[in-house]
Design a protein around this motif. Structure first.
Motif, mmCIF file in Angstrom:
data_model
loop_
_atom_site.group_PDB
_atom_site.id
_atom_site.type_symbol
_atom_site.label_atom_id
_atom_site.label_comp_id
_atom_site.label_asym_id
_atom_site.label_seq_id
_atom_site.Cartn_x
_atom_site.Cartn_y
_atom_site.Cartn_z
ATOM 1 N N GLU A 442 -11.921 -7.942 -5.681
ATOM 2 C CA GLU A 442 -12.761 -6.552 -5.348
ATOM 3 C C GLU A 442 -13.793 -7.083 -4.277
ATOM 4 O O GLU A 442 -14.396 -5.897 -3.961
ATOM 5 C CB GLU A 442 -14.170 -7.332 -6.361
ATOM 6 N N ALA A 443 -14.246 -8.091 -3.564
ATOM 7 C CA ALA A 443 -14.541 -8.528 -2.280
ATOM 8 C C ALA A 443 -14.348 -7.910 -1.444
ATOM 9 O O ALA A 443 -14.795 -7.488 -0.238
ATOM 10 C CB ALA A 443 -15.383 -10.109 -2.539
ATOM 11 N N VAL A 444 -12.861 -7.751 -0.982
ATOM 12 C CA VAL A 444 -12.596 -7.405 0.020
ATOM 13 C C VAL A 444 -12.554 -5.839 0.041
ATOM 14 O O VAL A 444 -12.754 -4.918 1.119
ATOM 15 C CB VAL A 444 -10.613 -7.637 0.367
ATOM 16 N N ILE A 445 -11.683 -5.428 -1.345
ATOM 17 C CA ILE A 445 -12.551 -3.528 -1.430
ATOM 18 C C ILE A 445 -14.014 -3.215 -1.048
ATOM 19 O O ILE A 445 -13.835 -2.405 -0.398
ATOM 20 C CB ILE A 445 -12.059 -2.905 -2.801
ATOM 21 N N GLU A 446 -15.119 -4.536 -1.422
ATOM 22 C CA GLU A 446 -16.354 -3.642 -1.488
ATOM 23 C C GLU A 446 -16.425 -3.430 0.601
ATOM 24 O O GLU A 446 -16.914 -3.047 1.472
ATOM 25 C CB GLU A 446 -17.209 -4.706 -2.160
ATOM 26 N N SER A 447 -15.694 -4.931 0.698
ATOM 27 C CA SER A 447 -15.442 -5.201 2.445
ATOM 28 C C SER A 447 -15.258 -3.731 3.087
ATOM 29 O O SER A 447 -16.271 -3.535 3.813
ATOM 30 C CB SER A 447 -15.599 -6.377 2.521
ATOM 31 N N LEU A 448 -14.555 -3.812 2.720
ATOM 32 C CA LEU A 448 -13.789 -2.449 3.688
ATOM 33 C C LEU A 448 -14.296 -1.305 3.173
ATOM 34 O O LEU A 448 -14.787 -0.707 4.597
ATOM 35 C CB LEU A 448 -12.064 -2.396 2.843
ATOM 36 N N ALA A 449 -15.055 -1.130 2.175
ATOM 37 C CA ALA A 449 -16.392 0.336 2.622
ATOM 38 C C ALA A 449 -17.147 -0.038 3.525
ATOM 39 O O ALA A 449 -17.493 0.894 3.673
ATOM 40 C CB ALA A 449 -16.402 0.136 0.516
ATOM 41 N N LEU A 460 -8.548 1.413 1.799
ATOM 42 C CA LEU A 460 -9.152 1.353 0.476
ATOM 43 C C LEU A 460 -7.462 2.196 -0.108
ATOM 44 O O LEU A 460 -7.405 2.190 -1.017
ATOM 45 C CB LEU A 460 -9.807 1.239 0.388
ATOM 46 N N GLU A 461 -7.540 3.880 1.411
ATOM 47 C CA GLU A 461 -6.653 4.933 0.204
ATOM 48 C C GLU A 461 -5.407 4.234 -0.188
ATOM 49 O O GLU A 461 -4.843 4.365 -1.068
ATOM 50 C CB GLU A 461 -5.996 5.454 1.315
ATOM 51 N N ARG A 462 -4.518 3.102 0.702
ATOM 52 C CA ARG A 462 -3.341 2.357 -0.003
ATOM 53 C C ARG A 462 -3.509 1.477 -1.234
ATOM 54 O O ARG A 462 -2.735 0.932 -1.929
ATOM 55 C CB ARG A 462 -2.546 1.523 0.948
ATOM 56 N N VAL A 463 -4.561 0.831 -1.378
ATOM 57 C CA VAL A 463 -4.983 0.176 -2.383
ATOM 58 C C VAL A 463 -5.105 0.981 -3.752
ATOM 59 O O VAL A 463 -4.267 0.926 -4.634
ATOM 60 C CB VAL A 463 -6.386 -0.969 -2.110
ATOM 61 N N VAL A 464 -5.474 2.445 -3.424
ATOM 62 C CA VAL A 464 -5.205 3.253 -4.563
ATOM 63 C C VAL A 464 -4.082 3.444 -4.600
ATOM 64 O O VAL A 464 -3.833 3.554 -5.928
ATOM 65 C CB VAL A 464 -6.247 4.389 -4.221
ATOM 66 N N LEU A 470 -6.545 -1.366 -9.226
ATOM 67 C CA LEU A 470 -8.435 -1.504 -8.544
ATOM 68 C C LEU A 470 -8.710 0.055 -7.991
ATOM 69 O O LEU A 470 -9.389 0.029 -6.649
ATOM 70 C CB LEU A 470 -7.670 -2.720 -7.182
ATOM 71 N N SER A 471 -7.956 0.755 -8.526
ATOM 72 C CA SER A 471 -7.918 2.351 -8.059
ATOM 73 C C SER A 471 -9.280 2.807 -8.530
ATOM 74 O O SER A 471 -9.958 3.496 -7.421
ATOM 75 C CB SER A 471 -6.614 3.316 -8.477
ATOM 76 N N LEU A 472 -9.828 2.665 -9.469
ATOM 77 C CA LEU A 472 -11.464 3.095 -9.380
ATOM 78 C C LEU A 472 -12.114 2.354 -8.743
ATOM 79 O O LEU A 472 -13.373 2.950 -8.336
ATOM 80 C CB LEU A 472 -11.744 3.476 -11.078
ATOM 81 N N LEU A 473 -12.149 1.362 -8.522
ATOM 82 C CA LEU A 473 -12.465 0.449 -8.411
ATOM 83 C C LEU A 473 -12.810 0.830 -6.515
ATOM 84 O O LEU A 473 -14.164 0.650 -6.026
ATOM 85 C CB LEU A 473 -12.509 -1.450 -8.080
ATOM 86 N N ALA A 474 -12.023 1.530 -5.580
ATOM 87 C CA ALA A 474 -11.516 1.078 -4.832
ATOM 88 C C ALA A 474 -12.279 2.725 -3.896
ATOM 89 O O ALA A 474 -13.280 2.960 -3.267
ATOM 90 C CB ALA A 474 -10.343 1.419 -4.414
ATOM 91 N N ILE A 475 -12.421 4.037 -5.053
ATOM 92 C CA ILE A 475 -13.262 4.904 -5.121
ATOM 93 C C ILE A 475 -14.176 4.708 -5.636
ATOM 94 O O ILE A 475 -15.717 5.800 -4.505
ATOM 95 C CB ILE A 475 -12.679 5.985 -6.631
ATOM 96 N N GLU A 476 -14.602 4.057 -6.170
ATOM 97 C CA GLU A 476 -16.160 4.094 -6.693
ATOM 98 C C GLU A 476 -16.746 3.474 -5.266
ATOM 99 O O GLU A 476 -18.165 3.741 -4.456
ATOM 100 C CB GLU A 476 -16.779 2.953 -7.340
ATOM 101 N N LYS A 477 -16.586 2.303 -4.721
ATOM 102 C CA LYS A 477 -16.837 1.860 -2.642
ATOM 103 C C LYS A 477 -17.100 2.304 -2.032
ATOM 104 O O LYS A 477 -17.958 2.057 -1.130
ATOM 105 C CB LYS A 477 -16.396 -0.095 -2.844
#
Length: 639
Positions: A442-449, A460-464, A470-477
């Motif tokens: 989660e910290a990595v996703i937030e950091s990438l945003a 992040l697109e690849r994470v989704v 983790l897709s919805l979390l990535a979109i939120e960030k």
């Protein structure tokens, strides 16, 4: 000599005319004031002007006239709303006090009927009026000069403050007046019954009372009825009439509610020991202090929060004040002083607040914080080091922060590293993205945003796509990143995803971002963004299929372009896209692409409230509501 005298007189006349013109200009532009009365709100309130229900009876006010129609209309509108609510509040308070002592409230009922119908509209318009007042306060220096700036600003500021204060009480005022109107209807029915009863003559009243007694006495039955029948064989049935009267009741006032509550509290306190009394007093002091902190944070009053941080006797309240300063991004010096002088309970909060601010002048405090014993202090210190964007801080994050044995420190270090926006750090985030710890992912996703570059958003697109959990979390960030790159990433995800949850969340994100406009999807492989609308023009950037660009405009005329074996005639579209050239100075470039090589997506707002939106593919004629992708809508032809 005479010529000199004439020149002297001529000079005096010029000075006199200049002074008169200046005085006249000041007089023309000067604001005036006039008394504001209850009849200025509505003529129907004339009967209450000067009475106890008039809010201006003992406190007359002056309304400022600026001679500027825009300002005068808004000032009049604000005063009308404020006066109506103050009058309604006075009516409600007066009625409640009279009911307490058993006095009639007929006058208050009539007053409530006079204003209740106007209240819903006035209360609904309060937020818009406050926004207009704030906007006009900013425009005052552009529209006025000299002392008028202070007068108009003070008038608008006082109105804004008064409306802000009374808007919180407006729902209670409306409810009180509705209850008073309901009492008025019941009172009118009872008065009508009493009035009909009073119109009866004395003989009719006596007869009615006798009939009531006969019907209600259980002894006048059985044999007695037979005797009555012998005397009056032709007995007529009588209808029973009931008289309903309101009994005037006078309630004895034995004290006020607040006094009774205080007396009960004192009785309870008398039974407490000295230690329990101290604990109770300490708890009350904490409550009052925290309420004061929240109030000052709401008004963003950093000076009051700094005073609480430095002078309040209770550490918990001082810690709350420190956190509030961090949330409003103010009070750096006071926070640093708290770290130097305060105790262990306040220092972690002060460090967290300093990390929220992320000022480079706090670099020495962050370096010292990385050597603390408390893991939370160490964690926020590494994040603060990253926000300073200092090279030494980045090196400390890479060497010690990311290698910590505490997950909380690693997560904060990752976020701090992102604020440096170094492209080489993307590899580090991809490595930590493979971690088994959910908090680190989660910290990595937030950091990438936070990193916000083209490459980080692609990760992040690849994470989704690859990790649905983790897709919805990535979109939120991604949504929290305000850049155009984030908007393009959201549209790119939406085009490549078949998940309905993802489509709905992206629609909501685009609507909240107000990302309205047209976007282009590249349909062909290996082409160029051209400097001019011409296939032989200089390339400014390389483009490939499924890239997204923001549409800036299109040519007025059409061009014939050969694509493969076909010659097509259409317009050129001007796009703003992310630069793909290595070492480019700018993140975005603008250029032209032939329309048949594109697919146009349009995002637009629906409805006057702006709470609905539509996502449309202009070429294919596919449309969907942003909040309900499953809804079937009519397809529109290409514009």
């Amino acid at each position: 000599m005479e010529a000199g005298y004439h020149n002297f007189r001529k000079g005096q006349d010029i000075i006199l005319l200049t002074g008169l013109s200046l005085i006249l200009s000041l007089f023309v532009n000067c604001t005036t004031s006039k008394p504001y009365q209850l009849t200025d709100v509505a003529p129907k309130l004339r009967a209450y002007q000067g009475t106890d229900l008039d809010p201006y009876k003992n406190n007359p006010i002056l309304i400022t006239e600026t001679k500027n129609r825009k300002y005068d209309e808004l000032i009049k509108e604000a005063h009308m709303a404020l006066s109506t609510l103050e009058f309604a509040e006075a009516v409600a308070i007066r009625a409640d006090s009279k009911k307490t002592v058993g006095e009639p409230v007929q006058k208050e009922m009539e007053a409530a009927a006079a204003v209740e119908d106007d209240l819903p509209k006035i209360v609904a318009s309060l937020p818009e009026t406050q926004v207009k007042l704030t906007e006009l306060i900013k425009d005052v220096p552009n529209d006025f000069d000299g002392p008028m700036i202070g007068r108009v600003t003070r008038e608008l500021g006082e109105l804004s403050s008064s409306l802000n204060s009374i808007s919180s009480r407006a729902p209670a005022i409306q409810s009180s007046l509705r209850n008073l109107r309901a009492d008025a209807n019941n009172y009118a029915d009872s008065q009508l019954i009493n009035k009909n009863d009073e119109t009866l003559s004395d003989s009719e009243k006596n007869k009615k009372d006798e009939s009531t007694v006969l019907d209600s006495d259980p002894n006048i039955n059985g044999d007695n009825d037979k005797k009555i029948d012998t005397v009056q064989p032709a007995k007529k049935e009588k209808k029973t009439e009931i008289s309903i009267k309101r009994v005037n009741r006078k309630t004895k006032v034995t004290g006020k509610a607040n006094e009774m509550i205080d007396s009960e509290i004192r009785k309870q306190e008398d039974n407490l020991s000295d230690e329990e009394k101290k604990d109770l007093e300490y708890t009350e002091q904490i409550k009052k202090g925290l309420v004061q902190v929240f109030q000052q944070e709401y008004f963003r009053n950093h000076r009051s929060l700094e005073k609480i941080l430095t002078t309040h006797p209770i550490p918990r309240v001082r810690a709350a004040a420190a956190l509030a300063l961090g949330r409003i991004r103010a009070g750096r010096v006071a926070l640093q002083s708290a770290i130097d002088k305060d105790g262990y309970q306040v220092r972690p909060s002060a460090y967290k607040a300093l990390s929220e601010i992320g000022d480079k002048r706090s670099l020495s405090y962050f370096i010292a914080g990385t050597k603390a014993e408390d893991p939370e202090v160490i964690a926020v210190s590494y994040e603060g080091l990253g926000k300073t964007k200092d090279p030494a801080g980045r090196e400390m994050i890479l060497s010690t922060g990311l290698n910590s044995e505490y997950v909380i420190i690693v997560c904060s270090s990752l976020r701090g590293l992102a604020y440096n926006h170094v492209p080489a750090d993307i590899e580090i985030y991809e490595r930590f993205l493979k971690s088994e710890e959910p908090e680190i992912k989660e910290a990595v996703i937030e950091s990438l945003a936070i990193h916000g570059t083209r490459d980080s958003l692609r990760v992040l697109e690849r994470v989704v796509k690859e990790e649905p959990t983790l897709s919805l979390l990535a979109i939120e960030k991604i949504e929290k990143n305000p850049s155009l790159s984030a908007t393009l990433a959201l549209i790119r995800i939406n085009e490549n995803s078949q998940d309905e949850r993802v489509a709905k969340r992206i629609g909501e994100a685009l609507l909240r971002r107000k990302a309205f406009g047209r976007y282009a999807i590249i349909l062909i492989e290996d082409d160029f963004l051209r400097q001019e609308p011409n296939e032989r023009s200089k390339p400014v950037s390389y483009i490939k299929a499924k890239e997204i660009g923001f549409v800036l405009g299109e040519t007025k005329k059409e061009f014939a372009v050969r694509i493969g074996e076909d010659i097509l005639t259409d317009k050129y579209i001007q796009l703003k896209m992310e630069s793909t050239l290595p070492g480019a100075r700018e993140s975005f470039v603008s250029g032209w692409v032939f329309y048949p090589k594109l697919d146009i997506i349009e995002v637009k707002k629906l409805g006057s409230d702006g709470k609905e939106g539509k996502y449309s593919n202009i070429k294919k004629g596919k449309h969907s509501n942003l909040f309900n992708p499953e809804a079937d809508t009519k397809s529109n032809p290409r514009d």
